[in-house]
Design a protein around this motif. Structure first.
Motif, PDB file in Angstrom:
ATOM      1  N   PHE A 210      36.198  11.197  71.125  1.00 25.17           N
ATOM      2  CA  PHE A 210      35.485  12.421  70.757  1.00 25.17           C
ATOM      3  C   PHE A 210      36.263  13.220  69.726  1.00 25.17           C
ATOM      4  CE2 PHE A 210      34.113  16.833  71.326  1.00 25.17           C
ATOM      5  CZ  PHE A 210      32.744  16.672  71.206  1.00 25.17           C
ATOM      6  N   GLY A 211      35.534  13.818  68.790  1.00 20.73           N
ATOM      7  CA  GLY A 211      36.141  14.700  67.816  1.00 20.73           C
ATOM      8  C   GLY A 211      35.144  15.753  67.371  1.00 20.73           C
ATOM      9  N   VAL A 212      35.668  16.834  66.861  1.00 19.88           N
ATOM     10  CA  VAL A 212      34.846  17.925  66.356  1.00 19.88           C
ATOM     11  C   VAL A 212      35.061  18.039  64.858  1.00 19.88           C
ATOM     12  CG1 VAL A 212      34.606  20.450  66.326  1.00 19.88           C
ATOM     13  CG2 VAL A 212      34.724  19.231  68.499  1.00 19.88           C
ATOM     14  N   ARG A 213      33.954  18.163  64.120  1.00 18.19           N
ATOM     15  CA  ARG A 213      34.007  18.536  62.708  1.00 18.19           C
ATOM     16  C   ARG A 213      33.756  20.036  62.636  1.00 18.19           C
ATOM     17  NH1 ARG A 213      31.108  13.343  61.715  1.00 18.19           N
ATOM     18  NH2 ARG A 213      29.192  14.489  62.195  1.00 18.19           N
ATOM     19  N   LEU A 214      34.787  20.786  62.295  1.00 16.27           N
ATOM     20  CA  LEU A 214      34.714  22.233  62.326  1.00 16.27           C
ATOM     21  C   LEU A 214      34.722  22.794  60.908  1.00 16.27           C
ATOM     22  CD1 LEU A 214      34.827  24.954  63.852  1.00 16.27           C
ATOM     23  CD2 LEU A 214      37.322  24.729  63.872  1.00 16.27           C
ATOM     24  N   ALA A 215      33.706  23.561  60.560  1.00 13.51           N
ATOM     25  CA  ALA A 215      33.635  24.245  59.274  1.00 13.51           C
ATOM     26  C   ALA A 215      33.851  25.730  59.529  1.00 13.51           C
ATOM     27  CB  ALA A 215      32.287  24.001  58.603  1.00 13.51           C
ATOM     28  N   VAL A 216      34.903  26.289  58.928  1.00  8.72           N
ATOM     29  CA  VAL A 216      35.240  27.695  59.143  1.00  8.72           C
ATOM     30  C   VAL A 216      34.912  28.473  57.871  1.00  8.72           C
ATOM     31  CG1 VAL A 216      37.024  29.331  59.816  1.00  8.72           C
ATOM     32  CG2 VAL A 216      37.109  26.977  60.662  1.00  8.72           C
ATOM     33  N   GLY A 217      34.025  29.448  58.017  1.00  4.39           N
ATOM     34  CA  GLY A 217      33.648  30.274  56.879  1.00  4.39           C
ATOM     35  C   GLY A 217      32.493  29.730  56.069  1.00  4.39           C
ATOM     36  N   ALA A 218      31.850  28.666  56.545  1.00  2.00           N
ATOM     37  CA  ALA A 218      30.708  28.108  55.822  1.00  2.00           C
ATOM     38  C   ALA A 218      29.550  29.093  55.844  1.00  2.00           C
ATOM     39  CB  ALA A 218      30.282  26.784  56.447  1.00  2.00           C
ATOM     40  N   ALA A 219      28.751  29.080  54.781  1.00  4.88           N
ATOM     41  CA  ALA A 219      27.588  29.954  54.725  1.00  4.88           C
ATOM     42  C   ALA A 219      26.614  29.584  55.830  1.00  4.88           C
ATOM     43  CB  ALA A 219      26.916  29.838  53.358  1.00  4.88           C
ATOM     44  N   GLU A 220      26.148  30.567  56.549  1.00  2.90           N
ATOM     45  CA  GLU A 220      25.192  30.333  57.625  1.00  2.90           C
ATOM     46  C   GLU A 220      23.823  30.875  57.213  1.00  2.90           C
ATOM     47  OE1 GLU A 220      26.346  31.241  61.621  1.00  2.90           O
ATOM     48  OE2 GLU A 220      28.442  31.422  61.017  1.00  2.90           O
ATOM     49  N   PHE A 221      22.798  30.155  57.590  1.00  5.15           N
ATOM     50  CA  PHE A 221      21.444  30.552  57.228  1.00  5.15           C
ATOM     51  C   PHE A 221      20.610  30.705  58.505  1.00  5.15           C
ATOM     52  CE2 PHE A 221      23.219  28.110  53.753  1.00  5.15           C
ATOM     53  CZ  PHE A 221      23.034  28.984  52.686  1.00  5.15           C
ATOM     54  N   VAL A 251      39.446  19.277  67.536  1.00  5.32           N
ATOM     55  CA  VAL A 251      39.084  19.264  66.116  1.00  5.32           C
ATOM     56  C   VAL A 251      39.823  18.127  65.414  1.00  5.32           C
ATOM     57  CG1 VAL A 251      39.136  20.536  63.949  1.00  5.32           C
ATOM     58  CG2 VAL A 251      38.602  21.727  66.093  1.00  5.32           C
ATOM     59  N   ARG A 252      39.044  17.217  64.832  1.00  3.90           N
ATOM     60  CA  ARG A 252      39.606  16.101  64.058  1.00  3.90           C
ATOM     61  C   ARG A 252      39.398  16.311  62.559  1.00  3.90           C
ATOM     62  NH1 ARG A 252      41.230  15.857  68.296  1.00  3.90           N
ATOM     63  NH2 ARG A 252      41.191  14.192  69.838  1.00  3.90           N
ATOM     64  N   GLU A 253      38.315  16.988  62.193  1.00  6.30           N
ATOM     65  CA  GLU A 253      38.029  17.240  60.786  1.00  6.30           C
ATOM     66  C   GLU A 253      37.809  18.732  60.593  1.00  6.30           C
ATOM     67  OE1 GLU A 253      34.558  16.212  57.527  1.00  6.30           O
ATOM     68  OE2 GLU A 253      35.267  14.622  58.854  1.00  6.30           O
ATOM     69  N   LEU A 254      38.553  19.315  59.661  1.00  2.00           N
ATOM     70  CA  LEU A 254      38.521  20.749  59.434  1.00  2.00           C
ATOM     71  C   LEU A 254      38.172  21.018  57.977  1.00  2.00           C
ATOM     72  CD1 LEU A 254      39.131  23.613  60.559  1.00  2.00           C
ATOM     73  CD2 LEU A 254      41.524  23.240  59.928  1.00  2.00           C
ATOM     74  N   VAL A 255      37.164  21.877  57.760  1.00  4.42           N
ATOM     75  CA  VAL A 255      36.753  22.263  56.410  1.00  4.42           C
ATOM     76  C   VAL A 255      36.843  23.779  56.320  1.00  4.42           C
ATOM     77  CG1 VAL A 255      34.967  22.109  54.642  1.00  4.42           C
ATOM     78  CG2 VAL A 255      35.172  20.300  56.353  1.00  4.42           C
ATOM     79  N   LEU A 256      37.567  24.267  55.301  1.00  6.32           N
ATOM     80  CA  LEU A 256      37.799  25.698  55.158  1.00  6.32           C
ATOM     81  C   LEU A 256      37.101  26.222  53.906  1.00  6.32           C
ATOM     82  CD1 LEU A 256      41.616  25.808  56.020  1.00  6.32           C
ATOM     83  CD2 LEU A 256      39.666  26.085  57.557  1.00  6.32           C
ATOM     84  N   PHE A 257      36.296  27.278  54.076  1.00 10.17           N
ATOM     85  CA  PHE A 257      35.559  27.906  52.993  1.00 10.17           C
ATOM     86  C   PHE A 257      36.189  29.262  52.667  1.00 10.17           C
ATOM     87  CE2 PHE A 257      32.675  24.756  54.648  1.00 10.17           C
ATOM     88  CZ  PHE A 257      32.016  24.285  53.518  1.00 10.17           C
ATOM     89  N   PRO A 258      35.788  29.896  51.549  1.00 10.09           N
ATOM     90  CA  PRO A 258      36.451  31.132  51.120  1.00 10.09           C
ATOM     91  C   PRO A 258      36.616  32.202  52.200  1.00 10.09           C
ATOM     92  CG  PRO A 258      35.045  30.348  49.360  1.00 10.09           C
ATOM     93  CD  PRO A 258      34.802  29.439  50.527  1.00 10.09           C
ATOM     94  N   PRO A 259      35.606  32.508  53.040  1.00  9.01           N
ATOM     95  CA  PRO A 259      35.839  33.544  54.053  1.00  9.01           C
ATOM     96  C   PRO A 259      36.991  33.204  55.009  1.00  9.01           C
ATOM     97  CG  PRO A 259      33.491  33.137  53.802  1.00  9.01           C
ATOM     98  CD  PRO A 259      34.187  32.068  53.019  1.00  9.01           C
ATOM     99  N   ALA A 260      37.211  31.930  55.261  1.00 12.09           N
ATOM    100  CA  ALA A 260      38.314  31.540  56.141  1.00 12.09           C
ATOM    101  C   ALA A 260      39.655  31.878  55.508  1.00 12.09           C
ATOM    102  CB  ALA A 260      38.227  30.053  56.454  1.00 12.09           C
ATOM    103  N   LEU A 261      39.800  31.580  54.216  1.00 12.12           N
ATOM    104  CA  LEU A 261      41.054  31.904  53.545  1.00 12.12           C
ATOM    105  C   LEU A 261      41.228  33.411  53.411  1.00 12.12           C
ATOM    106  CD1 LEU A 261      40.863  28.849  52.956  1.00 12.12           C
ATOM    107  CD2 LEU A 261      41.952  29.313  50.764  1.00 12.12           C
ATOM    108  N   ASP A 262      40.124  34.125  53.166  1.00 10.81           N
ATOM    109  CA  ASP A 262      40.200  35.583  53.075  1.00 10.81           C
ATOM    110  C   ASP A 262      40.645  36.201  54.401  1.00 10.81           C
ATOM    111  OD1 ASP A 262      39.324  35.378  50.476  1.00 10.81           O
ATOM    112  OD2 ASP A 262      37.233  35.858  50.947  1.00 10.81           O
TER     113      ASP A 262
END
Length: 494
Positions: A210-221, A251-262
């Motif tokens: 099992f693994g989680v693909r986690l997107a932090v700060g991705a645009a939500e609609f 979490v095995r895969e992590l994707v960071l978007f601008p709000p996460a870095l901010d």
């Protein structure tokens, strides 16, 4: 009286006969499969596994020696398909072999999994449930080549897309407890918020995969499930809570978007337990300070890092290249940045030159000094082919001469120097080098090659094996073009 579960029960009674469960696998095979899961971006464990299957087909524990050899063939075919290439004919041949293997073997390799995933992703509700109860159940049809499905073989191993609300399904749990599940690289759930991660429940049979693909700060609609996206989900407090959560270990895969870095996510990572993250992608601008935070994070099992188009500088690359925790990194994708020669020199002189197998640095400002350093580095001898692609960099004649003289160039079937600044002298150096004899594609589109370079290429004794010589948008006139066509015919693109 109609009972809501009646339709489901009838459909289950009407299912097709289950495929037999295979016997336990050889312990050595299980160990090799575990090593593949531990380094998902590394091809070497998969190719070692393929060799083992061929050599131990009779004792693998698989249903037959032919089944073991088919698994080995799929590993090799899909590993080759995953490597970038411009050779369309080679790709077509690999795709045909991939289709043949999947049509012949995928149903036995997957057992009941496709059917159960189909049921979980196509539930019947309301009036449709009553209609289903009134007519005979429709048998599930297995389609191994359907493009949109929640399972796929990737570089020879199985990847499964799950939904958070279905991971505790008993039938899925039973499948993961069977020997078929050992071929799973990862069973993943996509998560976009900390509260979704914290709600995950995980049955024991699924834990090794099992693994989680986690997107932090991705645009939500807005959706039916989330009518009002929460803009504060990536503030510093929630990021800290997310990283401190015991579930972050999934979490095995992590994707960071601008709000996460901010919100300071990279800074917070430096003091968090991120050792289970195997793939990391940054989709935001990386300052040198951000690169320093990333370099200090304990990403001890990171296999693949994607920092393309992040404004990464030479100083940032230098910090990443010497990070004490990135000793497992085998894939670095860093195109469309400002690394320049200093950045590439720092990379090839770092410990990563002994670990990387994949390096993408197109459009990063690398000139001759960087190309010379790469040509002289052991890193070039580690990179996977079939292509060496340094396109959209200001590499000129000196860099082309260094590549032509490089002892590692014969490992590649394709040399792609598109949109560089190579001139006649560089083209002549390539034409006269025996190291180009194994090339099937030489792409020099949009350089500064004139008739002198064209005639040198036309007279080369080492380019007989070329399938494609691309020289579009150079400075070649009718005389040079005639010499090229006389030698290469329609294999030259002008």
């Amino acid at each position: 009286m109609f009972r809501p579960g009646a339709a489901v029960s009838r459909r289950r009674r009407g299912r097709q006969r289950e495929l037999p469960v295979p016997p336990p696998l050889n312990p050595d095979l299980l160990g090799l499969l575990a090593s593949c899961r531990a380094a998902p971006a590394d091809d070497t464990p998969r190719l070692v596994l393929a060799d083992w299957l061929d050599e131990h087909a009779d004792v693998s524990g698989l249903p037959s020696p032919g089944d073991a050899r088919a698994r080995a063939a799929l590993l090799r075919v899909q590993v080759e398909l995953a490597r970038p290439t411009c050779d369309e004919g080679h790709v077509a041949a690999l795709r045909a072999e991939e289709r043949r293997l999947l049509v012949a073997h995928a149903e036995g390799w997957l057992g009941s999994l496709p059917r159960r995933l189909h049921e979980l992703t196509h539930p019947v509700f309301g009036f449709a449930q009553q209609l289903a109860a009134a007519r005979p159940p429709q048998p599930f049809t297995f389609e191994p080549l359907t493009p949109f499905k929640p399972w796929r073989f990737t570089r020879g191993l199985l990847n499964i897309d799950l939904r958070a609300e279905t991971v505790d399904d008993p039938e899925l749990g039973a499948w993961f407890a069977s020997p078929l599940a050992a071929w799973t690289e990862e069973a993943c759930v996509d998560v976009a918020a900390s509260r979704e991660l914290e709600r995950l429940a995980l049955p024991d049979p699924m834990r090794p995969y099992f693994g989680v693909r986690l997107a932090v700060g991705a645009a939500e609609f807005p959706t039916l499930l989330r009518p009002r996206p929460d803009p504060g989900d990536t503030d510093e407090r929630r990021c800290r809570r997310l990283l401190r959560s015991a579930k972050f270990g999934l979490v095995r895969e992590l994707v960071l978007f601008p709000p996460a870095l901010d919100a300071g996510f990279l800074r917070l990572m430096a003091g968090a337990n991120v050792s289970n993250v195997q793939r990391l992608a940054v989709r935001a601008a990386l300052s040198d300070a951000d690169a320093a935070f990333l370099s200090s994070a304990a990403l001890t099992n990171l296999s693949a890092l994607n920092v393309s188009a992040t404004q990464l500088t030479a100083a940032g690359v230098r910090q990443l290249a010497h990070a004490p925790h990135l000793r497992q990194l085998v894939s670095l994708v860093a195109y469309r940045n400002g690394l320049g020669c200093d950045g590439l020199v720092a990379l090839v002189e770092s410990p990563l030159a002994q670990t990387l197998n994949v390096l993408e640095v197109q459009n990063t400002g690398i000139g001759d000094r960087g190309a010379v350093a790469l040509a002289r580095s052991p890193l070039l001898g580690r990179l996977h082919g079939p292509g060496l692609n340094l396109s959209m960099n200001p590499i000129a004649d000196e860099g082309a001469r260094a590549l032509a003289a490089c002892e590692h160039l014969p490992r590649f079937r394709e040399l792609i120097l598109r949109d560089c600044t190579v001139g006649d002298a560089g083209a002549a150096a390539l034409a006269s080098s025996p190291n180009v004899a194994d090339l099937s594609i030489l792409d020099l589109w949009q350089n500064r090659i004139g008739d002198t370079g064209a005639r040198a290429l036309a007279g080369s004794p080492h380019l007989d094996g070329l399938d494609v010589l691309s020289l579009r948008d150079n400075r070649i006139t009718a005389g040079g073009a005639a010499a090229l066509r006389a030698r290469f015919g329609d294999r030259v693109k002008l």
